[in-house]
Design a protein around this motif. Structure first.
Motif, PDB file in Angstrom:
ATOM      1  N   LEU A  43       0.834  -1.212   0.000  1.00  0.00           N
ATOM      2  CA  LEU A  43       0.000   0.000   0.000  1.00  0.00           C
ATOM      3  C   LEU A  43       0.862   1.252   0.000  1.00  0.00           C
ATOM      4  O   LEU A  43       0.574   2.218  -0.721  1.00  0.00           O
ATOM      5  N   PHE A  44       1.928   1.225   0.788  1.00  0.00           N
ATOM      6  CA  PHE A  44       2.843   2.366   0.843  1.00  0.00           C
ATOM      7  C   PHE A  44       3.494   2.598  -0.521  1.00  0.00           C
ATOM      8  O   PHE A  44       3.609   3.742  -0.988  1.00  0.00           O
ATOM      9  N   LYS A  45       3.902   1.514  -1.168  1.00  0.00           N
ATOM     10  CA  LYS A  45       4.536   1.607  -2.486  1.00  0.00           C
ATOM     11  C   LYS A  45       3.608   2.258  -3.498  1.00  0.00           C
ATOM     12  O   LYS A  45       4.001   3.169  -4.226  1.00  0.00           O
ATOM     13  N   TRP A  46       2.357   1.779  -3.540  1.00  0.00           N
ATOM     14  CA  TRP A  46       1.421   2.317  -4.521  1.00  0.00           C
ATOM     15  C   TRP A  46       1.025   3.754  -4.198  1.00  0.00           C
ATOM     16  O   TRP A  46       0.767   4.557  -5.094  1.00  0.00           O
ATOM     17  N   THR A  47       1.002   4.095  -2.923  1.00  0.00           N
ATOM     18  CA  THR A  47       0.711   5.469  -2.526  1.00  0.00           C
ATOM     19  C   THR A  47       1.819   6.408  -3.004  1.00  0.00           C
ATOM     20  O   THR A  47       1.545   7.486  -3.541  1.00  0.00           O
ATOM     21  N   VAL A  48       3.064   5.967  -2.809  1.00  0.00           N
ATOM     22  CA  VAL A  48       4.205   6.768  -3.258  1.00  0.00           C
ATOM     23  C   VAL A  48       4.184   6.923  -4.775  1.00  0.00           C
ATOM     24  O   VAL A  48       4.415   8.022  -5.308  1.00  0.00           O
ATOM     25  N   LEU A  49       3.899   5.838  -5.486  1.00  0.00           N
ATOM     26  CA  LEU A  49       3.846   5.894  -6.953  1.00  0.00           C
ATOM     27  C   LEU A  49       2.731   6.827  -7.430  1.00  0.00           C
ATOM     28  O   LEU A  49       2.899   7.566  -8.405  1.00  0.00           O
ATOM     29  N   ALA A  50       1.593   6.796  -6.739  1.00  0.00           N
ATOM     30  CA  ALA A  50       0.476   7.668  -7.117  1.00  0.00           C
ATOM     31  C   ALA A  50       0.836   9.129  -6.905  1.00  0.00           C
ATOM     32  O   ALA A  50       0.539   9.989  -7.744  1.00  0.00           O
ATOM     33  N   ILE A  51       1.504   9.422  -5.791  1.00  0.00           N
ATOM     34  CA  ILE A  51       1.927  10.800  -5.515  1.00  0.00           C
ATOM     35  C   ILE A  51       2.925  11.274  -6.554  1.00  0.00           C
ATOM     36  O   ILE A  51       2.840  12.403  -7.061  1.00  0.00           O
ATOM     37  N   LEU A  52       3.871  10.412  -6.910  1.00  0.00           N
ATOM     38  CA  LEU A  52       4.861  10.766  -7.935  1.00  0.00           C
ATOM     39  C   LEU A  52       4.191  11.021  -9.280  1.00  0.00           C
ATOM     40  O   LEU A  52       4.566  11.939 -10.008  1.00  0.00           O
ATOM     41  N   ALA A  53       3.194  10.195  -9.603  1.00  0.00           N
ATOM     42  CA  ALA A  53       2.479  10.359 -10.871  1.00  0.00           C
ATOM     43  C   ALA A  53       1.758  11.705 -10.910  1.00  0.00           C
ATOM     44  O   ALA A  53       1.776  12.405 -11.933  1.00  0.00           O
ATOM     45  N   ILE A  54       1.141  12.080  -9.788  1.00  0.00           N
ATOM     46  CA  ILE A  54       0.434  13.365  -9.713  1.00  0.00           C
ATOM     47  C   ILE A  54       1.414  14.524  -9.872  1.00  0.00           C
ATOM     48  O   ILE A  54       1.131  15.509 -10.557  1.00  0.00           O
ATOM     49  N   ILE A  55       2.593  14.397  -9.237  1.00  0.00           N
ATOM     50  CA  ILE A  55       3.600  15.452  -9.319  1.00  0.00           C
ATOM     51  C   ILE A  55       4.154  15.591 -10.728  1.00  0.00           C
ATOM     52  O   ILE A  55       4.354  16.698 -11.233  1.00  0.00           O
ATOM     53  N   LEU A  56       4.380  14.452 -11.390  1.00  0.00           N
ATOM     54  CA  LEU A  56       5.015  14.466 -12.706  1.00  0.00           C
ATOM     55  C   LEU A  56       4.037  14.743 -13.847  1.00  0.00           C
ATOM     56  O   LEU A  56       4.453  15.157 -14.932  1.00  0.00           O
ATOM     57  N   LEU A  57       2.733  14.542 -13.606  1.00  0.00           N
ATOM     58  CA  LEU A  57       1.745  14.708 -14.672  1.00  0.00           C
ATOM     59  C   LEU A  57       1.792  16.088 -15.331  1.00  0.00           C
ATOM     60  O   LEU A  57       1.791  16.183 -16.571  1.00  0.00           O
ATOM     61  N   PRO A  58       1.836  17.190 -14.561  1.00  0.00           N
ATOM     62  CA  PRO A  58       1.902  18.508 -15.213  1.00  0.00           C
ATOM     63  C   PRO A  58       3.121  18.677 -16.111  1.00  0.00           C
ATOM     64  O   PRO A  58       3.029  19.320 -17.164  1.00  0.00           O
ATOM     65  N   PHE A  59       4.249  18.097 -15.717  1.00  0.00           N
ATOM     66  CA  PHE A  59       5.461  18.213 -16.528  1.00  0.00           C
ATOM     67  C   PHE A  59       5.304  17.448 -17.846  1.00  0.00           C
ATOM     68  O   PHE A  59       5.745  17.914 -18.899  1.00  0.00           O
ATOM     69  N   ALA A  60       4.646  16.294 -17.783  1.00  0.00           N
ATOM     70  CA  ALA A  60       4.404  15.512 -19.003  1.00  0.00           C
ATOM     71  C   ALA A  60       3.375  16.209 -19.897  1.00  0.00           C
ATOM     72  O   ALA A  60       3.537  16.272 -21.119  1.00  0.00           O
ATOM     73  N   LEU A  61       2.327  16.743 -19.302  1.00  0.00           N
ATOM     74  CA  LEU A  61       1.298  17.424 -20.085  1.00  0.00           C
ATOM     75  C   LEU A  61       1.856  18.653 -20.781  1.00  0.00           C
ATOM     76  O   LEU A  61       1.443  18.979 -21.904  1.00  0.00           O
ATOM     77  N   THR A  62       2.779  19.339 -20.142  1.00  0.00           N
ATOM     78  CA  THR A  62       3.388  20.522 -20.760  1.00  0.00           C
ATOM     79  C   THR A  62       4.055  20.170 -22.077  1.00  0.00           C
ATOM     80  O   THR A  62       3.959  20.919 -23.061  1.00  0.00           O
ATOM     81  N   VAL A  63       4.729  19.038 -22.118  1.00  0.00           N
ATOM     82  CA  VAL A  63       5.355  18.573 -23.364  1.00  0.00           C
ATOM     83  C   VAL A  63       4.280  18.332 -24.422  1.00  0.00           C
ATOM     84  O   VAL A  63       4.429  18.717 -25.586  1.00  0.00           O
ATOM     85  N   LEU A  64       3.176  17.708 -24.012  1.00  0.00           N
ATOM     86  CA  LEU A  64       2.066  17.463 -24.932  1.00  0.00           C
ATOM     87  C   LEU A  64       1.496  18.774 -25.475  1.00  0.00           C
ATOM     88  O   LEU A  64       1.097  18.857 -26.644  1.00  0.00           O
ATOM     89  N   TYR A  65       1.502  19.811 -24.647  1.00  0.00           N
ATOM     90  CA  TYR A  65       0.906  21.090 -25.041  1.00  0.00           C
ATOM     91  C   TYR A  65       1.737  21.851 -26.070  1.00  0.00           C
ATOM     92  O   TYR A  65       1.296  22.892 -26.559  1.00  0.00           O
ATOM     93  N   ARG A  66       2.917  21.347 -26.392  1.00  0.00           N
ATOM     94  CA  ARG A  66       3.663  21.936 -27.510  1.00  0.00           C
ATOM     95  C   ARG A  66       2.905  21.748 -28.824  1.00  0.00           C
ATOM     96  O   ARG A  66       3.039  22.557 -29.743  1.00  0.00           O
ATOM     97  N   TRP A  67       2.117  20.677 -28.906  1.00  0.00           N
ATOM     98  CA  TRP A  67       1.356  20.365 -30.114  1.00  0.00           C
ATOM     99  C   TRP A  67       0.185  21.340 -30.212  1.00  0.00           C
ATOM    100  O   TRP A  67      -0.693  21.380 -29.367  1.00  0.00           O
ATOM    101  N   GLU A  68       0.183  22.147 -31.252  1.00  0.00           N
ATOM    102  CA  GLU A  68      -0.802  23.222 -31.362  1.00  0.00           C
ATOM    103  C   GLU A  68      -2.227  22.719 -31.559  1.00  0.00           C
ATOM    104  O   GLU A  68      -3.182  23.471 -31.330  1.00  0.00           O
TER     105      GLU A  68
END
Length: 228
Positions: free
Chosen positions: A8-33
């Motif tokens: 449970l701790f592992k998946w909680t940490v992974l979920a938090i990391l995913a939430i933190i990293l999501l905006p950075f990944a979406l920003t790359v996607l937003y280069r596409w006009e």
């Protein structure tokens, strides 16, 4: 039991990391006009079944006076900084340390980060999160694309009007492509408080701000080079 807690701790940490990293990944996607990003406020209104009026318009289709007015009103150093106006931010920090009333130091890039990925209201935590996101957005996206996204997700009315196209249509009955310099100035000086300020029914104070904005926009010169 211990293995279950560890899992449970592992998946909680992974979920938090995913939430933190999501905006950075979406920003790359937003280069596409072809991608038309939405804001967290727009998303929350959709989830609450509240109306949202947003009509995307490319920066190249807007009247130049529209983004000129917004730039000189919201972030005169937009073309020069790397997402953060460090001089303005340092003044805010100094005022806070001295116990003085702080002034605004949000750049257009920081406001874009807030609108895309964070929440509204005044919060030191949100400001801290805005800084790395703004630096990343400025690194990944061209200035024109940042301005384009900002102008298409900014709130212009308490009734769910988002973006300069829907705002122009709602307040003046014209497209953002056809805004006059005065109309663009009223739209721009409304942005700090779109709930209390109405571009199509300006108070004397709003008219005074718009007059100053017009003069600054007409003399913006090199300040808008990155958007030409």
């Amino acid at each position: 039991m211990r293995q279950r807690v560890a899992g449970l701790f592992k998946w909680t940490v992974l979920a938090i990391l995913a939430i933190i990293l999501l905006p950075f990944a979406l920003t790359v996607l937003y280069r596409w006009e072809a991608v038309h990003p939405t804001s967290t406020l727009m998303l929350s209104r959709h989830l609450a079944f509240q109306p949202v009026d947003r009509r995307w318009i490319d920066l190249s289709d807007m009247a130049p006076v529209a983004y000129q007015a917004v730039l000189v009103s919201e972030d005169g150093q937009f073309c020069a900084h790397n997402g953060i106006d460090w001089n303005a931010l340092n003044l805010v920090i100094s005022d806070a340390i001295d116990g003085e009333k702080t002034r605004g130091a949000s750049t257009i890039t920081m406001q874009t980060a807030k609108n895309l990925f964070l929440w509204g209201g005044r919060s030191y935590l949100r400001k801290v999160l805005e800084i790395p996101l703004a630096l990343w957005i400025d690194l990944v996206l061209p200035k024109k694309r940042i301005m384009e996204i900002y102008l298409n997700i900014a709130e212009w009315d308490e009734n769910g009007v988002f973006g300069i196209e829907a705002g122009s249509q709602s307040h003046f009955g014209v497209s953002a492509a056809d805004l006059s310099r005065k109309q663009a100035a009223y739209m721009a000086v409304t942005l700090p408080n779109p709930i209390m300020r109405e571009p199509s029914n300006p108070t004397q104070g709003l008219r005074r701000l718009a007059s100053v904005n017009i003069k600054r926009a007409q003399n913006s010169g090199a300040y808008i080079k990155c958007l030409e």
